[in-house]
Design a protein around this motif. Structure first.
Motif, PDB file in Angstrom:
ATOM      1  N   ARG A 225      -4.301  -1.155  -8.031  1.00 25.66           N
ATOM      2  CA  ARG A 225      -5.641  -1.134  -7.444  1.00 25.66           C
ATOM      3  C   ARG A 225      -5.710   0.076  -6.523  1.00 25.66           C
ATOM      4  O   ARG A 225      -4.679   0.546  -6.037  1.00 25.66           O
ATOM      5  CB  ARG A 225      -5.939  -2.443  -6.695  1.00 25.66           C
TER       6      ARG A 225
ATOM      7  N   THR B  33       0.800  -1.222   0.000  1.00 25.12           N
ATOM      8  CA  THR B  33       0.000   0.000   0.000  1.00 25.12           C
ATOM      9  C   THR B  33       0.833   1.272   0.000  1.00 25.12           C
ATOM     10  O   THR B  33       1.799   1.401   0.753  1.00 25.12           O
ATOM     11  CB  THR B  33      -0.932   0.006   1.223  1.00 25.12           C
TER      12      THR B  33
ATOM     13  N   ASP C 233      -7.844   2.435  -3.308  1.00 25.26           N
ATOM     14  CA  ASP C 233      -8.722   2.405  -2.139  1.00 25.26           C
ATOM     15  C   ASP C 233      -9.100   3.829  -1.782  1.00 25.26           C
ATOM     16  O   ASP C 233      -8.256   4.622  -1.365  1.00 25.26           O
ATOM     17  CB  ASP C 233      -7.998   1.734  -0.962  1.00 25.26           C
TER      18      ASP C 233
ATOM     19  N   LYS D 288      -1.316  -0.986  -4.222  1.00 26.52           N
ATOM     20  CA  LYS D 288      -2.613  -0.420  -3.859  1.00 26.52           C
ATOM     21  C   LYS D 288      -2.395   1.018  -3.426  1.00 26.52           C
ATOM     22  O   LYS D 288      -1.649   1.287  -2.485  1.00 26.52           O
ATOM     23  CB  LYS D 288      -3.287  -1.202  -2.725  1.00 26.52           C
TER      24      LYS D 288
ATOM     25  N   GLY E   4      -8.069  -8.542   3.069  1.00 28.61           N
ATOM     26  CA  GLY E   4      -7.290  -7.373   3.451  1.00 28.61           C
ATOM     27  C   GLY E   4      -6.919  -7.397   4.922  1.00 28.61           C
ATOM     28  O   GLY E   4      -7.112  -8.390   5.628  1.00 28.61           O
TER      29      GLY E   4
ATOM     30  N   GLU F  85     -11.550  -0.051  -4.168  1.00 30.18           N
ATOM     31  CA  GLU F  85     -12.002  -0.465  -2.847  1.00 30.18           C
ATOM     32  C   GLU F  85     -12.800   0.649  -2.163  1.00 30.18           C
ATOM     33  O   GLU F  85     -12.339   1.794  -2.098  1.00 30.18           O
ATOM     34  CB  GLU F  85     -10.776  -0.851  -2.011  1.00 30.18           C
ATOM     35  N   GLN F  86     -13.975   0.304  -1.688  1.00 33.07           N
ATOM     36  CA  GLN F  86     -14.863   1.166  -0.893  1.00 33.07           C
ATOM     37  C   GLN F  86     -14.858   2.621  -1.356  1.00 33.07           C
ATOM     38  O   GLN F  86     -14.442   3.525  -0.633  1.00 33.07           O
ATOM     39  CB  GLN F  86     -14.482   1.099   0.582  1.00 33.07           C
TER      40      GLN F  86
ATOM     41  N   LYS G 215      -3.822   4.546  -2.017  1.00 35.69           N
ATOM     42  CA  LYS G 215      -4.897   5.215  -1.286  1.00 35.69           C
ATOM     43  C   LYS G 215      -5.225   6.529  -1.986  1.00 35.69           C
ATOM     44  O   LYS G 215      -4.335   7.328  -2.279  1.00 35.69           O
ATOM     45  CB  LYS G 215      -4.463   5.496   0.157  1.00 35.69           C
TER      46      LYS G 215
ATOM     47  N   ASN H  76     -14.136  -7.512   0.249  1.00 40.87           N
ATOM     48  CA  ASN H  76     -12.853  -7.426   0.956  1.00 40.87           C
ATOM     49  C   ASN H  76     -13.078  -7.904   2.385  1.00 40.87           C
ATOM     50  O   ASN H  76     -13.673  -7.211   3.201  1.00 40.87           O
ATOM     51  CB  ASN H  76     -12.318  -5.995   0.949  1.00 40.87           C
TER      52      ASN H  76
ATOM     53  N   ASP I 213      -4.462  -8.631  -0.081  1.00 41.89           N
ATOM     54  CA  ASP I 213      -3.833  -7.349   0.265  1.00 41.89           C
ATOM     55  C   ASP I 213      -3.373  -7.475   1.713  1.00 41.89           C
ATOM     56  O   ASP I 213      -3.921  -6.861   2.618  1.00 41.89           O
ATOM     57  CB  ASP I 213      -4.847  -6.210   0.084  1.00 41.89           C
TER      58      ASP I 213
ATOM     59  N   ASP J   2     -15.619  -2.859   1.466  1.00 37.86           N
ATOM     60  CA  ASP J   2     -14.758  -3.013   2.638  1.00 37.86           C
ATOM     61  C   ASP J   2     -15.525  -2.608   3.889  1.00 37.86           C
ATOM     62  O   ASP J   2     -16.093  -3.442   4.581  1.00 37.86           O
ATOM     63  CB  ASP J   2     -13.479  -2.188   2.462  1.00 37.86           C
TER      64      ASP J   2
ATOM     65  N   ASN K 188     -11.311   4.603   0.575  1.00 39.37           N
ATOM     66  CA  ASN K 188     -11.660   4.701   2.001  1.00 39.37           C
ATOM     67  C   ASN K 188     -12.902   5.562   2.252  1.00 39.37           C
ATOM     68  O   ASN K 188     -12.895   6.448   3.109  1.00 39.37           O
ATOM     69  CB  ASN K 188     -10.486   5.233   2.821  1.00 39.37           C
TER      70      ASN K 188
END
Length: 355
Positions: free
Chosen positions: A188, A135, A190, A160, A293, A216-217, A162, A264, A319, A241, A192
């Protein structure tokens, strides 16, 4: 074989590399460690890392749930009633998934050691190895590229990233990252919970050439119905997630029209290996892929997630980088990591050794 003793303590695990996500900067993490001792001296170890933001459980809540008076029901119980003990955890500690996870993982480790097999063998191994993503937090373009260069140099092929500040900044970082590494890396992202439905649609339009593996989310956890209305091509990329805390959530997300194409699973959200595999079963029946994850966690719980992941045939992504930036840990071993590819080490239980 009966359970003789349960030991619980806290460990403060500092990070070698603090990082920023959409709602906080993380520089250290406290884990709760559980050791279950059988009457013959065999031990199982578990770890819990609570998340106040996601499940409403603080470290103090986890420790309170694991006080001796709350664990008396386990003492003297026969380990051969393993499945029943795992089921009882959810009834005894319904509001403390990290506490449940720590006990659940310790029970799984101990029982697999009792059988003298790796946990994944007991669970039914379906996969041998997968690449884990590593990440990159919310950073400037320059910092993102520098960190990516380091990870690629260490052999990682899945990054990944963020995101969740502004769509323009997110796209700039990802475009530069793709320009720097071409298609030698899989990306990928995320968010959040940091995007709106408009942001998600806008991103998918503008980022088509970036070949993003999954998102992701992207939306706040309660905003599930908006996801159901998205085109299937977008939903296939979305990994739930924070919206996925339990097997019940897994069932609800799968209701037609489904809200996403990927689940996830994190042991700290759902309460351990037992519940994680229940989510996996729901997903398999619904044709939904699995991603496993983590938070910042000890090798103990990372390895438990790896064993659970490799027992599910619909696992497509892992992950599980949560222990890689720890300045210290309570165990060594657990998994083998080579060029970003993870596999269990083949030793009984979780295959970890106290340090």
């Amino acid at each position: 074989m009966k359970i003789r003793e349960i030991n619980v303590w806290k460990e403060n695990l500092e990070l070698t590399r603090p990082y920023t996500i959409a709602f906080k900067t993380v520089s250290a993490v406290e884990n709760v460690i559980v050791e279950i001792v059988a009457e013959n001296g065999l031990t199982g170890i578990g770890a819990g890392n609570p998340s106040a933001e996601v499940v409403g459980e603080k470290l103090s809540d986890t420790m309170a749930a694991l006080q001796p008076e709350n664990l008396e029901w386990l003492l003297g119980r026969d380990l051969r009633s393993f499945q029943l003990l795992c089921e009882e955890l959810a009834l005894r500690l319904p509001r403390n998934p990290a506490a449940r996870a720590a006990l659940d993982i310790a029970l799984h480790d101990l029982f697999a050691k009792y059988l003298e097999v790796p946990l994944v063998t007991f669970l039914g191994q379906r996969l041998d190895a997968l690449p884990t993503s590593i990440t990159i937090g919310i950073k400037s373009v320059a910092e993102t590229l520098a960190e990516a260069e380091e990870y690629v140099g260490r052999g990682f092929t899945h990054l990944k990233v963020k995101v969740g500040e502004t769509l323009e900044q997110d796209l700039e970082r990802l475009i530069k990252l793709r320009e720097a590494h071409g298609h030698n890396v899989t990306i990928r992202i995320d968010a959040n919970q940091g995007w709106t439905t408009y942001d998600l649609a806008n991103f998918c339009t503008q980022a088509q050439a970036l070949d993003i593996e999954l998102i992701e989310q992207p939306l706040p956890a309660p905003v599930v119905d908006d996801l159901r209305e998205l085109p299937d091509a977008v939903k296939d990329l979305v990994a739930a997630d924070e919206s996925l805390l339990s097997p019940v959530d897994a069932f609800n997300l799968a209701q037609s029209p489904r809200a996403c194409g990927i689940y996830n699973i994190k042991l700290m959200k759902c309460g351990g290996v037992y519940a994680g595999r229940q989510i996996g079963t729901v997903a398999r029946q619904a044709g939904i892929d699995l991603m496993w994850g983590c938070n910042d966690e000890s090798i103990v719980s990372i390895t438990a997630a790896l064993h659970a992941a490799f027992s599910c045939p619909n696992t497509k992504y892992i992950d599980l980088d949560g222990s890689l930036d720890l300045a210290k840990d309570v165990v060594s071993g657990g998994f083998i990591l080579e060029n970003g590819i993870m596999r269990p080490n083949g030793k009984p239980g979780l295959g970890v050794v106290r340090v």
